[in-house]
Structure formats: C-alpha cells, structure tokens
Scaffold this motif. Structure first.
Motif, PDB file in Angstrom:
ATOM      1  N   SER A 224       0.826  -1.206   0.000  1.00 11.90           N
ATOM      2  CA  SER A 224       0.000   0.000   0.000  1.00 11.90           C
ATOM      3  C   SER A 224       0.859   1.253   0.000  1.00 11.90           C
ATOM      4  O   SER A 224       1.992   1.245   0.478  1.00 11.90           O
ATOM      5  CB  SER A 224      -0.903   0.021   1.244  1.00 11.90           C
ATOM      6  N   LEU A 225       0.283   2.307  -0.543  1.00 19.37           N
ATOM      7  CA  LEU A 225       0.870   3.644  -0.478  1.00 19.37           C
ATOM      8  C   LEU A 225      -0.255   4.645  -0.305  1.00 19.37           C
ATOM      9  O   LEU A 225      -1.380   4.406  -0.765  1.00 19.37           O
ATOM     10  CB  LEU A 225       1.655   3.985  -1.747  1.00 19.37           C
ATOM     11  N   ARG A 226       0.063   5.774   0.310  1.00 17.50           N
ATOM     12  CA  ARG A 226      -0.902   6.866   0.417  1.00 17.50           C
ATOM     13  C   ARG A 226      -0.278   8.108  -0.190  1.00 17.50           C
ATOM     14  O   ARG A 226       0.730   8.621   0.302  1.00 17.50           O
ATOM     15  CB  ARG A 226      -1.259   7.134   1.868  1.00 17.50           C
ATOM     16  N   LEU A 227      -0.884   8.567  -1.271  1.00 16.16           N
ATOM     17  CA  LEU A 227      -0.437   9.790  -1.916  1.00 16.16           C
ATOM     18  C   LEU A 227      -1.174  10.982  -1.322  1.00 16.16           C
ATOM     19  O   LEU A 227      -2.353  10.888  -0.988  1.00 16.16           O
ATOM     20  CB  LEU A 227      -0.691   9.732  -3.413  1.00 16.16           C
ATOM     21  N   SER A 228      -0.464  12.092  -1.218  1.00 15.91           N
ATOM     22  CA  SER A 228      -1.051  13.345  -0.764  1.00 15.91           C
ATOM     23  C   SER A 228      -0.830  14.417  -1.817  1.00 15.91           C
ATOM     24  O   SER A 228       0.174  14.394  -2.530  1.00 15.91           O
ATOM     25  CB  SER A 228      -0.414  13.802   0.556  1.00 15.91           C
ATOM     26  N   CYS A 229      -1.756  15.343  -1.891  1.00 15.00           N
ATOM     27  CA  CYS A 229      -1.630  16.488  -2.793  1.00 15.00           C
ATOM     28  C   CYS A 229      -2.011  17.725  -2.004  1.00 15.00           C
ATOM     29  O   CYS A 229      -3.191  17.978  -1.753  1.00 15.00           O
ATOM     30  CB  CYS A 229      -2.515  16.315  -4.009  1.00 15.00           C
ATOM     31  N   ALA A 230      -0.995  18.462  -1.583  1.00 11.32           N
ATOM     32  CA  ALA A 230      -1.225  19.698  -0.847  1.00 11.32           C
ATOM     33  C   ALA A 230      -1.394  20.840  -1.842  1.00 11.32           C
ATOM     34  O   ALA A 230      -0.568  20.992  -2.748  1.00 11.32           O
ATOM     35  CB  ALA A 230      -0.051  19.968   0.081  1.00 11.32           C
ATOM     36  N   THR A 231      -2.443  21.614  -1.672  1.00 11.16           N
ATOM     37  CA  THR A 231      -2.710  22.684  -2.619  1.00 11.16           C
ATOM     38  C   THR A 231      -2.631  24.056  -1.938  1.00 11.16           C
ATOM     39  O   THR A 231      -2.767  24.176  -0.727  1.00 11.16           O
ATOM     40  CB  THR A 231      -4.098  22.533  -3.258  1.00 11.16           C
TER      41      THR A 231
END
Length: 125
Positions: free
Chosen positions: A17-24
């Motif tokens: 598993s991986l968890r991607l994040s996208c901070a805007t």
C-alpha cells in the motif's frame, strides 16, 4: 500562483500500500473538484479517481475500484489517494488535478484547471 504538490510516491512490493497526498495552495479549495491521474512514458494520462467539492461522491477507474480510495481535507486543502493491493500495472507517475467542475475531470480529454508536478509510484513483482 496556484500550486499542487504531490508526495507519498515510492517503491513498493506487489500487494503493498501507499498513500499519496496532494497539498494545494487553492484559496477556494472547497469550490474545486479534485482528482488523480496516472501516466507512463509514451502513453496518455489516464483518469484514476475524482471526488466532488463536498466529498460526498467519488468516482474511480474500473482498474482501481475496490483498491483505491480518494478523500479530501478542506482544512488542510489537501486531497489523498489511498492505494491498497498494489500491482505492477499500477506503476506510473501519479498526478493531482483540480477543476471547477468534477465532471470536467472525467471528460475525455479531461478539462483540468491545475495540475501537480507528479509523484512516481513503482510496484515490483
């Protein structure tokens, strides 16, 4: 200038598993539908998942249904992609996207207002 910054990519074994994040930096984050796309060299950028402004509805590509989960945090102006049961075919550069209408993220081609720079995901067999 609006920025979308992805993180969380890396190398993982099949089944992991991986968890991607996208901070805007979107000041009006709560008015944007958010999505994830992925792309391999020489291929088109493909839709992976999208989430509506309110977060009440989500959409997934058939290839990731039941394995990936998209979510958003308005307080952090961040969108996430939880990826479970990863397979080698999931290997790609993953891109975060924002659009004023969630349906535009699902258009072909997608009508995206802002793209992130991408994060690489590699799944080994």
């Amino acid at each position: 200038q609006v920025q979308l910054v992805e993180s969380g990519g890396g190398l993982v074994q099949a089944g992991g598993s991986l968890r991607l994040s996208c901070a805007t930096s979107l000041r009006t984050f709560s008015t944007y539908g958010m999505g994830w796309f992925r792309q391999n060299p020489g291929k088109e950028r493909d839709f992976v998942a999208a989430i509506t402004v309110s977060g009440s509805r989500t959409y997934y590509a058939d290839s990731v249904k039941g394995r990936f989960t998209i979510s958003r945090d308005a307080a952090k102006t961040t969108v996430y992609l939880q990826m479970n049961s990863l397979q080698p075919d999931d290997t790609a550069d993953y891109y975060c996207a924002a659009a004023l209408s969630t349906s535009r993220l699902r258009d072909d081609p997608p009508q995206v207002d802002y793209w992130g720079q991408g994060t690489q995901v590699t799944v080994s067999s």
